[in-house]
Design a protein around this motif. Structure first.
Motif, PDB file in Angstrom:
ATOM      1  N   LEU A 123      10.047 -42.127  10.170  1.00 48.24           N
ATOM      2  CA  LEU A 123       8.633 -42.311  10.458  1.00 48.24           C
ATOM      3  C   LEU A 123       8.402 -42.820  11.877  1.00 48.24           C
ATOM      4  O   LEU A 123       8.974 -43.851  12.282  1.00 48.24           O
ATOM      5  N   ASN A 124       7.585 -42.095  12.616  1.00 53.27           N
ATOM      6  CA  ASN A 124       7.170 -42.449  13.977  1.00 53.27           C
ATOM      7  C   ASN A 124       8.303 -42.513  14.989  1.00 53.27           C
ATOM      8  O   ASN A 124       8.109 -43.006  16.099  1.00 53.27           O
ATOM      9  N   GLU A 125       9.490 -42.010  14.619  1.00 53.68           N
ATOM     10  CA  GLU A 125      10.631 -42.073  15.536  1.00 53.68           C
ATOM     11  C   GLU A 125      11.365 -40.757  15.732  1.00 53.68           C
ATOM     12  O   GLU A 125      11.756 -40.431  16.854  1.00 53.68           O
ATOM     13  N   LEU A 126      11.598 -40.005  14.649  1.00 58.11           N
ATOM     14  CA  LEU A 126      12.495 -38.855  14.759  1.00 58.11           C
ATOM     15  C   LEU A 126      12.177 -37.767  13.734  1.00 58.11           C
ATOM     16  O   LEU A 126      11.930 -38.061  12.571  1.00 58.11           O
ATOM     17  N   LEU A 127      12.217 -36.526  14.211  1.00 61.70           N
ATOM     18  CA  LEU A 127      12.172 -35.348  13.345  1.00 61.70           C
ATOM     19  C   LEU A 127      13.305 -34.426  13.773  1.00 61.70           C
ATOM     20  O   LEU A 127      13.460 -34.131  14.961  1.00 61.70           O
ATOM     21  N   VAL A 128      14.096 -33.978  12.813  1.00 67.41           N
ATOM     22  CA  VAL A 128      15.127 -32.969  13.055  1.00 67.41           C
ATOM     23  C   VAL A 128      14.924 -31.910  11.991  1.00 67.41           C
ATOM     24  O   VAL A 128      14.905 -32.224  10.797  1.00 67.41           O
ATOM     25  N   MET A 129      14.733 -30.653  12.444  1.00 77.15           N
ATOM     26  CA  MET A 129      14.464 -29.585  11.490  1.00 77.15           C
ATOM     27  C   MET A 129      14.988 -28.256  12.000  1.00 77.15           C
ATOM     28  O   MET A 129      15.090 -28.041  13.202  1.00 77.15           O
ATOM     29  N   VAL A 148       0.704 -39.240  17.020  1.00 81.85           N
ATOM     30  CA  VAL A 148       1.500 -38.105  17.491  1.00 81.85           C
ATOM     31  C   VAL A 148       2.420 -37.622  16.375  1.00 81.85           C
ATOM     32  O   VAL A 148       2.527 -36.420  16.111  1.00 81.85           O
ATOM     33  N   PHE A 149       3.059 -38.561  15.683  1.00 84.71           N
ATOM     34  CA  PHE A 149       3.940 -38.204  14.563  1.00 84.71           C
ATOM     35  C   PHE A 149       3.155 -37.487  13.462  1.00 84.71           C
ATOM     36  O   PHE A 149       3.603 -36.476  12.924  1.00 84.71           O
ATOM     37  N   ALA A 150       1.969 -37.989  13.145  1.00 90.20           N
ATOM     38  CA  ALA A 150       1.124 -37.355  12.118  1.00 90.20           C
ATOM     39  C   ALA A 150       0.781 -35.920  12.512  1.00 90.20           C
ATOM     40  O   ALA A 150       0.755 -35.026  11.663  1.00 90.20           O
ATOM     41  N   CYS A 151       0.541 -35.696  13.790  1.00 88.90           N
ATOM     42  CA  CYS A 151       0.211 -34.346  14.246  1.00 88.90           C
ATOM     43  C   CYS A 151       1.389 -33.387  14.098  1.00 88.90           C
ATOM     44  O   CYS A 151       1.201 -32.185  13.947  1.00 88.90           O
ATOM     45  N   TRP A 152       2.595 -33.914  14.120  1.00 83.50           N
ATOM     46  CA  TRP A 152       3.800 -33.093  13.928  1.00 83.50           C
ATOM     47  C   TRP A 152       4.135 -32.856  12.466  1.00 83.50           C
ATOM     48  O   TRP A 152       4.902 -31.948  12.146  1.00 83.50           O
ATOM     49  N   PHE A 195      10.378 -39.668  19.219  1.00 79.95           N
ATOM     50  CA  PHE A 195       9.095 -40.268  19.577  1.00 79.95           C
ATOM     51  C   PHE A 195       9.361 -41.660  20.129  1.00 79.95           C
ATOM     52  O   PHE A 195       9.966 -42.489  19.452  1.00 79.95           O
ATOM     53  N   GLU A 196       8.896 -41.923  21.340  1.00 77.72           N
ATOM     54  CA  GLU A 196       9.122 -43.213  21.981  1.00 77.72           C
ATOM     55  C   GLU A 196       7.774 -43.909  22.199  1.00 77.72           C
ATOM     56  O   GLU A 196       6.903 -43.395  22.902  1.00 77.72           O
ATOM     57  N   ASP A 197       7.609 -45.080  21.579  1.00 78.89           N
ATOM     58  CA  ASP A 197       6.377 -45.860  21.690  1.00 78.89           C
ATOM     59  C   ASP A 197       6.300 -46.504  23.065  1.00 78.89           C
ATOM     60  O   ASP A 197       7.181 -47.264  23.456  1.00 78.89           O
ATOM     61  N   LEU A 198       5.231 -46.179  23.800  1.00 78.93           N
ATOM     62  CA  LEU A 198       5.016 -46.755  25.129  1.00 78.93           C
ATOM     63  C   LEU A 198       3.793 -47.667  25.122  1.00 78.93           C
ATOM     64  O   LEU A 198       3.084 -47.773  26.118  1.00 78.93           O
TER      65      LEU A 198
END
Length: 153
Positions: free
Chosen positions: A76-82, A19-23, A103-106
């Motif tokens: 990485l894999n947790e947060l994006l702020v832009m 999901v992070f990679a897609c963002w 991003f929350e890993d479930l």
């Protein structure tokens, strides 16, 4: 939700890394980050704090809408702020908003908490709500396709 803030939460059936990679990766962004019927013929950026990003969103009638911003925080894999800024037809920047994606890993699934703040009007906020909802539908389809291909990040 305040008057100038949009908040959306969504669970995707894919690992956080994908999901992070897609963002953050242009090859993925071009496949989902526009409402239904729109395309992203151009996308580039560097997902690091201080890195810039820019994209062209093309309407079904061929009209190009340019937007861009700067990454403020990237974990990485947790947060994006832009920042998120639409370019006006004269090339000048329009209204700037701040997008935060957590991003929350479930355990094989990922919950995203999306916030976009700083809208100048309810109409702008509500228009973005509709657009992002359609983007997330497209992201869900892309993630399903990538997962079926065995791609995990």
């Amino acid at each position: 939700m305040t008057r100038n803030e949009l908040t959306l939460t969504r669970v995707f059936n894919a690992p956080c890394s994908l999901v992070f990679a897609c963002w953050t990766e242009d090859r993925h962004i071009r496949q989902w980050s526009a409402p239904h019927g729109f395309t992203i013929p151009y996308s580039e950026g560097k997902a690091v704090a201080g890195g810039a990003w820019r994209a062209c969103m093309k309407k079904p009638d061929g009209t190009e809408l340019w937007l861009g911003g700067v990454y403020k925080q990237v974990v990485l894999n947790e947060l994006l702020v832009m920042t998120h800024v639409w370019e006006q037809p004269d090339g000048k920047p329009g209204e700037e908003t701040l997008v935060t994606v957590r991003f929350e890993d479930l355990g094989g699934k990922t919950r995203i908490h999306f916030t976009q703040a700083g809208f100048g009007s309810l109409e702008s906020r509500d228009g973005h709500a509709e657009g992002w909802s359609e983007c997330f539908e497209r992201l869900e389809s892309l993630l399903s396709k990538l997962s079926n291909m065995g791609i995990k990040s």
